[in-house]
Scaffold this active site. Sequence first.
Site, PDB file in Angstrom:
ATOM      1  N   ASN A  14       0.840  -1.216   0.000  1.00 50.58           N
ATOM      2  CA  ASN A  14       0.000   0.000   0.000  1.00 50.58           C
ATOM      3  C   ASN A  14       0.868   1.257   0.000  1.00 50.58           C
ATOM      4  O   ASN A  14       0.543   2.235  -0.658  1.00 50.58           O
ATOM      5  CB  ASN A  14      -0.960   0.005   1.197  1.00 50.58           C
ATOM      6  CG  ASN A  14      -2.174  -0.846   0.932  1.00 50.58           C
ATOM      7  OD1 ASN A  14      -3.075  -0.448   0.206  1.00 50.58           O
ATOM      8  ND2 ASN A  14      -2.187  -2.056   1.481  1.00 50.58           N
ATOM      9  N   ARG A  87       0.214  -2.475  15.125  1.00 41.47           N
ATOM     10  CA  ARG A  87       0.131  -2.120  16.546  1.00 41.47           C
ATOM     11  C   ARG A  87      -1.129  -1.308  16.815  1.00 41.47           C
ATOM     12  O   ARG A  87      -1.578  -0.550  15.948  1.00 41.47           O
ATOM     13  CB  ARG A  87       1.316  -1.243  16.954  1.00 41.47           C
ATOM     14  CG  ARG A  87       2.638  -1.870  16.733  1.00 41.47           C
ATOM     15  CD  ARG A  87       2.931  -2.881  17.806  1.00 41.47           C
ATOM     16  NE  ARG A  87       3.662  -3.969  17.196  1.00 41.47           N
ATOM     17  CZ  ARG A  87       4.350  -4.877  17.859  1.00 41.47           C
ATOM     18  NH1 ARG A  87       4.375  -4.844  19.159  1.00 41.47           N
ATOM     19  NH2 ARG A  87       4.979  -5.835  17.231  1.00 41.47           N
ATOM     20  N   HIS A 105      -8.575  -1.206   6.066  1.00 39.20           N
ATOM     21  CA  HIS A 105      -8.845  -2.526   6.633  1.00 39.20           C
ATOM     22  C   HIS A 105      -9.507  -3.395   5.562  1.00 39.20           C
ATOM     23  O   HIS A 105     -10.443  -2.944   4.889  1.00 39.20           O
ATOM     24  CB  HIS A 105      -9.766  -2.365   7.855  1.00 39.20           C
ATOM     25  CG  HIS A 105      -9.956  -3.648   8.595  1.00 39.20           C
ATOM     26  ND1 HIS A 105      -8.987  -4.161   9.440  1.00 39.20           N
ATOM     27  CD2 HIS A 105     -10.984  -4.537   8.601  1.00 39.20           C
ATOM     28  CE1 HIS A 105      -9.425  -5.303   9.950  1.00 39.20           C
ATOM     29  NE2 HIS A 105     -10.625  -5.555   9.452  1.00 39.20           N
TER      30      HIS A 105
HETATM   31  C1  GRF Z   1      -3.572  -4.644   3.843  1.00 33.62           C
HETATM   32  O1  GRF Z   1      -4.398  -5.701   3.444  1.00 33.62           O
HETATM   33  C2  GRF Z   1      -4.315  -3.672   4.728  1.00 33.62           C
HETATM   34  O2  GRF Z   1      -5.675  -3.598   4.435  1.00 33.62           O
HETATM   35  C3  GRF Z   1      -4.129  -4.279   6.095  1.00 33.62           C
HETATM   36  O3  GRF Z   1      -2.815  -4.787   6.072  1.00 33.62           O
HETATM   37  C4  GRF Z   1      -2.447  -5.119   4.743  1.00 33.62           C
HETATM   38  C5  GRF Z   1      -1.152  -4.423   4.463  1.00 33.62           C
HETATM   39  O4  GRF Z   1      -0.567  -4.805   3.243  1.00 33.62           O
HETATM   40  N1  GRF Z   1      -4.378  -3.294   7.122  1.00 33.62           N
HETATM   41  P1  GRF Z   1       0.760  -4.092   2.742  1.00 33.62           P
HETATM   42  O5  GRF Z   1       1.801  -4.206   3.846  1.00 33.62           O
HETATM   43  O6  GRF Z   1       0.442  -2.667   2.423  1.00 33.62           O
HETATM   44  O7  GRF Z   1       1.180  -4.869   1.514  1.00 33.62           O
END
Ligand code: GRF
Length: 184
Positions: A14, A87, A105
């Site tokens: 992300n 966390r 999420h």
């Molecule tokens: C994602 O699926 C997000 O929705 C959740 O943790 C994951 C993180 O993925 N909170 P990345 O580390 O960004 O690949």
Amino acid sequence: MKKVVVLASGEGSNFSAIVDFGIKVDKVITDNPNANVIKRAEKVGVPCISFDRKEGDRKYGSGWCDRMVDETIPEDVDLIVLAGYMRILSPYFVKKWKDKIINIHPSLLPAFGGGCHAIRDTWEYGCKVFGVTVHWVIEEVDAGPIITQRAIHKFDDDTLESITEKIHRVEHYIYPETIKKIIS
Ligand code: GRF
């Protein structure tokens, strides 16, 4: 230029999607010295600060969560983006940056909130619709006001892996788009 800080604990896909979308990230903060997000940040020249997760537990990181506020987050930050940050933020942290912290999420909140395996939990429950939620962060985990939400329908030939992939693909455009709307 708005100041955006990303908090991440793992893969960092992300984070990369946000940067690729053209959003300037001021710094990345991680609680995991082995997180792949560190490599991703290096590659694109974003400074990364890491706290050692061994020092604390999921709840507040036993103290360094508060230190993070005082030592690493710039006073004039505009948005703190949680991107796979594992966390729970301390009440001090949430209060200090009230209305400036967002999270993504992988479920249609309030369903399957609060845990670390939302996609698997949705799958195991037998749901036919999955989803992604971007929300403001309040003290209670995954419970803040919803900003953006997308539903992802499960087809008969979907597997847990294929639905997970679809969810991540959706995350990678709704998170940057939402951030852009907030900061512009
Ligand atoms: C994602 O699926 C997000 O929705 C959740 O943790 C994951 C993180 O993925 N909170 P990345 O580390 O960004 O690949």
